[in-house]
Design a protein around this motif. Structure first.
Motif, PDB file in Angstrom:
ATOM      1  N   LEU A  30       6.702   2.920   1.857  1.00 24.88           N
ATOM      2  CA  LEU A  30       5.572   2.960   0.918  1.00 24.88           C
ATOM      3  C   LEU A  30       4.313   3.496   1.590  1.00 24.88           C
ATOM      4  O   LEU A  30       3.581   4.298   1.002  1.00 24.88           O
ATOM      5  CB  LEU A  30       5.320   1.571   0.336  1.00 24.88           C
ATOM      6  N   VAL A  31       4.077   3.078   2.807  1.00 20.96           N
ATOM      7  CA  VAL A  31       2.916   3.579   3.556  1.00 20.96           C
ATOM      8  C   VAL A  31       3.066   5.071   3.827  1.00 20.96           C
ATOM      9  O   VAL A  31       2.103   5.834   3.702  1.00 20.96           O
ATOM     10  CB  VAL A  31       2.727   2.780   4.865  1.00 20.96           C
ATOM     11  N   PHE A  65       4.108  15.623  -3.954  1.00 18.19           N
ATOM     12  CA  PHE A  65       3.772  14.204  -4.011  1.00 18.19           C
ATOM     13  C   PHE A  65       2.924  13.882  -5.238  1.00 18.19           C
ATOM     14  O   PHE A  65       3.016  12.785  -5.781  1.00 18.19           O
ATOM     15  CB  PHE A  65       3.082  13.751  -2.728  1.00 18.19           C
ATOM     16  N   TYR A  66       2.108  14.818  -5.652  1.00 18.47           N
ATOM     17  CA  TYR A  66       1.318  14.616  -6.869  1.00 18.47           C
ATOM     18  C   TYR A  66       2.222  14.512  -8.096  1.00 18.47           C
ATOM     19  O   TYR A  66       2.011  13.662  -8.965  1.00 18.47           O
ATOM     20  CB  TYR A  66       0.334  15.773  -7.035  1.00 18.47           C
ATOM     21  N   ASP A  67       3.247  15.336  -8.160  1.00 18.86           N
ATOM     22  CA  ASP A  67       4.147  15.333  -9.312  1.00 18.86           C
ATOM     23  C   ASP A  67       5.107  14.152  -9.314  1.00 18.86           C
ATOM     24  O   ASP A  67       5.438  13.623 -10.382  1.00 18.86           O
ATOM     25  CB  ASP A  67       4.960  16.629  -9.353  1.00 18.86           C
ATOM     26  N   TYR A  68       5.577  13.740  -8.154  1.00 12.66           N
ATOM     27  CA  TYR A  68       6.629  12.725  -8.072  1.00 12.66           C
ATOM     28  C   TYR A  68       6.161  11.410  -7.470  1.00 12.66           C
ATOM     29  O   TYR A  68       6.990  10.578  -7.076  1.00 12.66           O
ATOM     30  CB  TYR A  68       7.806  13.269  -7.261  1.00 12.66           C
ATOM     31  N   TYR A  69       4.857  11.184  -7.436  1.00 13.08           N
ATOM     32  CA  TYR A  69       4.322   9.983  -6.787  1.00 13.08           C
ATOM     33  C   TYR A  69       4.864   8.698  -7.411  1.00 13.08           C
ATOM     34  O   TYR A  69       5.260   7.776  -6.699  1.00 13.08           O
ATOM     35  CB  TYR A  69       2.790   9.998  -6.860  1.00 13.08           C
ATOM     36  N   GLU A  70       4.895   8.613  -8.725  1.00 12.77           N
ATOM     37  CA  GLU A  70       5.368   7.398  -9.392  1.00 12.77           C
ATOM     38  C   GLU A  70       6.819   7.105  -9.043  1.00 12.77           C
ATOM     39  O   GLU A  70       7.193   5.953  -8.822  1.00 12.77           O
ATOM     40  CB  GLU A  70       5.236   7.513 -10.914  1.00 12.77           C
ATOM     41  N   TYR A  71       7.622   8.147  -9.003  1.00 16.66           N
ATOM     42  CA  TYR A  71       9.043   7.960  -8.706  1.00 16.66           C
ATOM     43  C   TYR A  71       9.265   7.595  -7.243  1.00 16.66           C
ATOM     44  O   TYR A  71      10.128   6.774  -6.924  1.00 16.66           O
ATOM     45  CB  TYR A  71       9.832   9.223  -9.049  1.00 16.66           C
ATOM     46  N   LEU A  72       8.495   8.226  -6.364  1.00 19.92           N
ATOM     47  CA  LEU A  72       8.634   7.931  -4.942  1.00 19.92           C
ATOM     48  C   LEU A  72       8.177   6.516  -4.603  1.00 19.92           C
ATOM     49  O   LEU A  72       8.644   5.940  -3.616  1.00 19.92           O
ATOM     50  CB  LEU A  72       7.846   8.945  -4.109  1.00 19.92           C
ATOM     51  N   LYS A  73       7.273   5.972  -5.389  1.00 19.98           N
ATOM     52  CA  LYS A  73       6.806   4.612  -5.154  1.00 19.98           C
ATOM     53  C   LYS A  73       7.634   3.573  -5.906  1.00 19.98           C
ATOM     54  O   LYS A  73       7.787   2.444  -5.437  1.00 19.98           O
ATOM     55  CB  LYS A  73       5.338   4.472  -5.585  1.00 19.98           C
ATOM     56  N   ALA A  74       8.178   3.938  -7.063  1.00 21.97           N
ATOM     57  CA  ALA A  74       8.870   2.965  -7.907  1.00 21.97           C
ATOM     58  C   ALA A  74      10.144   2.444  -7.254  1.00 21.97           C
ATOM     59  O   ALA A  74      10.421   1.235  -7.326  1.00 21.97           O
ATOM     60  CB  ALA A  74       9.192   3.587  -9.262  1.00 21.97           C
ATOM     61  N   VAL A  75      10.913   3.304  -6.630  1.00 27.54           N
ATOM     62  CA  VAL A  75      12.181   2.871  -6.039  1.00 27.54           C
ATOM     63  C   VAL A  75      11.959   1.871  -4.903  1.00 27.54           C
ATOM     64  O   VAL A  75      12.564   0.788  -4.918  1.00 27.54           O
ATOM     65  CB  VAL A  75      13.016   4.091  -5.591  1.00 27.54           C
ATOM     66  N   PRO A  76      11.098   2.151  -3.908  1.00 28.92           N
ATOM     67  CA  PRO A  76      10.891   1.136  -2.862  1.00 28.92           C
ATOM     68  C   PRO A  76      10.255  -0.148  -3.384  1.00 28.92           C
ATOM     69  O   PRO A  76      10.582  -1.235  -2.900  1.00 28.92           O
ATOM     70  CB  PRO A  76       9.958   1.829  -1.865  1.00 28.92           C
ATOM     71  N   ILE A  77       9.375  -0.049  -4.373  1.00 32.76           N
ATOM     72  CA  ILE A  77       8.781  -1.268  -4.923  1.00 32.76           C
ATOM     73  C   ILE A  77       9.840  -2.107  -5.620  1.00 32.76           C
ATOM     74  O   ILE A  77       9.887  -3.333  -5.464  1.00 32.76           O
ATOM     75  CB  ILE A  77       7.620  -0.918  -5.876  1.00 32.76           C
ATOM     76  N   PHE A  78      10.721  -1.469  -6.380  1.00 32.08           N
ATOM     77  CA  PHE A  78      11.809  -2.197  -7.033  1.00 32.08           C
ATOM     78  C   PHE A  78      12.716  -2.846  -5.987  1.00 32.08           C
ATOM     79  O   PHE A  78      13.120  -4.004  -6.140  1.00 32.08           O
ATOM     80  CB  PHE A  78      12.622  -1.259  -7.928  1.00 32.08           C
ATOM     81  N   LEU A  79      13.033  -2.118  -4.921  1.00 38.53           N
ATOM     82  CA  LEU A  79      13.873  -2.688  -3.869  1.00 38.53           C
ATOM     83  C   LEU A  79      13.176  -3.845  -3.146  1.00 38.53           C
ATOM     84  O   LEU A  79      13.826  -4.820  -2.768  1.00 38.53           O
ATOM     85  CB  LEU A  79      14.278  -1.600  -2.876  1.00 38.53           C
ATOM     86  N   CYS A  80      11.860  -3.746  -2.978  1.00 36.76           N
ATOM     87  CA  CYS A  80      11.105  -4.865  -2.388  1.00 36.76           C
ATOM     88  C   CYS A  80      11.194  -6.105  -3.264  1.00 36.76           C
ATOM     89  O   CYS A  80      11.420  -7.216  -2.768  1.00 36.76           O
ATOM     90  CB  CYS A  80       9.640  -4.483  -2.192  1.00 36.76           C
TER      91      CYS A  80
END
Length: 101
Positions: A30-31, A65-80
């Protein structure tokens, strides 16, 4: 927070379990995503920090990263969240270690 919820009556809130290693890894991911999004933002806006606009124009289309930011963050947050839930289940179902006479 766990100490406040248990009102300091149990020391088991300080015990580590097997879910913490993967949690640290997910937080690092995430960082990394946040850092890369910030870096991409600086690269796309080079003309605002003193680079010639003709050179900076080549980087205006960098938007991964601007286009896919939500997707790149959603998967690790869900796994957390899933790992925290699994850690909670493991902690509540674990039998306390009994001393042997």
């Amino acid at each position: 927070m766990a100490v406040l919820l248990t009102k300091g009556r149990t020391a088991s809130v300080f015990e580590k379990n097997h879910a913490e290693g993967p949690l640290y890894f997910l937080v690092l991911i995430l960082v990394f995503v946040d850092f890369m999004a910030l870096l991409e933002n600086f690269i796309r806006n080079l003309e605002h920090i003193g680079v010639n606009e003709e050179i900076a124009r080549a980087f205006w289309e960098w938007t991964f990263f601007y286009d896919y930011y939500e997707y790149l963050k959603a998967v690790p947050i869900f796994l957390c969240i899933a790992l925290l839930y699994v850690g909670l289940i493991v902690r509540t179902r674990r039998q306390p270690i009994q001393s042997q006479p």
